[in-house]
Design an enzyme around this catalytic site. Structure first.
Site, PDB file in Angstrom:
ATOM      1  N   CYS A  70      39.354 -20.985   7.078  1.00  8.22           N
ATOM      2  CA  CYS A  70      38.775 -22.283   7.423  1.00  8.22           C
ATOM      3  C   CYS A  70      39.936 -23.243   7.647  1.00  8.22           C
ATOM      4  O   CYS A  70      40.737 -23.474   6.726  1.00  8.22           O
ATOM      5  CB  CYS A  70      37.901 -22.768   6.264  1.00  8.22           C
ATOM      6  SG  CYS A  70      37.254 -24.430   6.471  1.00  8.22           S
ATOM      7  N   CYS A 180      39.129 -24.307  14.657  1.00  5.81           N
ATOM      8  CA  CYS A 180      38.047 -24.220  13.658  1.00  5.81           C
ATOM      9  C   CYS A 180      37.436 -22.841  13.831  1.00  5.81           C
ATOM     10  O   CYS A 180      37.104 -22.444  14.956  1.00  5.81           O
ATOM     11  CB  CYS A 180      36.997 -25.300  13.908  1.00  5.81           C
ATOM     12  SG  CYS A 180      35.491 -25.076  12.921  1.00  5.81           S
TER      13      CYS A 180
HETATM   14  N1  DGL Z   1      35.138 -23.267   9.740  1.00  6.80           N
HETATM   15  C1  DGL Z   1      35.802 -24.431   9.311  1.00  6.80           C
HETATM   16  C2  DGL Z   1      37.133 -24.634  10.000  1.00  6.80           C
HETATM   17  O1  DGL Z   1      37.746 -23.687  10.436  1.00  6.80           O
HETATM   18  C3  DGL Z   1      35.100 -25.748   9.218  1.00  6.80           C
HETATM   19  C4  DGL Z   1      33.677 -25.916   9.440  1.00  6.80           C
HETATM   20  C5  DGL Z   1      33.092 -27.071   8.639  1.00  6.80           C
HETATM   21  O2  DGL Z   1      33.136 -28.223   9.120  1.00  6.80           O
HETATM   22  O3  DGL Z   1      32.601 -26.788   7.570  1.00  6.80           O
HETATM   23  O4  DGL Z   1      37.628 -25.739  10.079  1.00  6.80           O
END
Ligand code: DGL
Length: 260
Positions: A70, A180
């Protein structure tokens, strides 16, 4: 080795998906913090608290390494987690350097969540690789909501992306960097909208390579498509329908992987 992949939601599956291919002999835990998703529009203090709790849970599972799959959690909390725990903790880094190495002196659009594009970490990276004149940052936080409700292809997704990307003169850009992990589910719509010369890059292979480097694991090509994985979506996922849903996401990621 038992390796944990952690994300706010289903985005981190895209990093796990790559690891499954190159580390098929390892055992995985996938933890999606579905009780608190999305992270990207919350305050950094809240996200730090969520990550801290998730880490406490994952450490109790006796994992040998944790991949923070993430970008948002990496931006806010990876430093604090590394200060607290001694096991290898691998974070995400937008593939900005990869883009600039491949296409020097061309602009790169980094799309991520609001937290990631305003956090100190991304500006540190830009400074470190002297990308000040080439990197442009764009929040596409709403894609996280679309992904979480499994709306990967729709008129609404396309409209949102067309509107958000309309202001850019893509003749000046070599690539779009997905900063993301949730954005990987939308590569087909990005491809439809972007001119063909604009490449779509993500940080998944870079992160898994870093995991291999930090843990000395041996990578091998797989015949086993889905190595042993325990899923937690806030709590352990045992329901057959829910497990099938996760497998469908991995299958969608198979399709998205070929889109560059
Ligand atoms: N999947 C996450 C990232 O790579 C973020 C998604 C969220 O906003 O929870 O930043």
């Amino acid at each position: 080795m038992k390796i944990a992949f952690f994300d706010s939601g289903i985005g981190g599956l895209s990093v796990l998906h790559h690891a499954m291919k190159v580390l098929p002999q390892e055992e995985f835990i996938f933890f999606a913090d579905e009780d608190n998703v999305p992270y990207g529009t919350k305050s950094p203090e809240e996200v730090l608290r969520f990550v801290d709790e998730a880490f406490r849970f994952l450490i109790a599972q006796e994992v040998g390494a944790i991949v923070v799959a993430c970008n948002t959690a990496t931006s806010v909390a990876v430093k604090a987690m590394r200060e607290k725990y001694s096991l290898p903790i691998i974070g995400m880094e937008p593939a900005l350097k990869v883009a600039l190495d491949a296409f020097p002196n061309r602009k790169v659009l980094v799309a991520a969540t609001a937290i990631t594009i305003t956090g100190k970490k991304i500006f540190k990276l830009i400074k470190k690789i002297h990308a000040e004149n080439f990197a442009e940052l764009k929040a596409l936080s709403k894609l996280v909501e679309f992904a979480e409700r499994q709306e990967f292809v729709s008129a609404a997704v396309e409209k949102y992306l067309r509107e958000e990307l309309a202001a850019y003169d893509f003749e000046k850009f070599s690539s779009l960097v997905l900063g993301c992990t949730h954005f990987n589910y939308f590569k087909d719509t990005f491809r439809k909208i972007l001119p063909p010369h604009v490449k779509i890059l993500d940080g998944n292979a870079g992160t898994v390579n870093e995991l291999i480097r930090r843990t000395n694991l041996k990578s091998s090509l797989t015949t086993n498509r889905y190595p042993l994985t325990t899923y937690y979506s806030g709590r352990k996922v045992e329901d057959a329908a829910e497990l099938l849903r996760l497998k469908k996401f991995l299958q969608r990621l198979d399709e998205m992987e070929t889109i560059i």
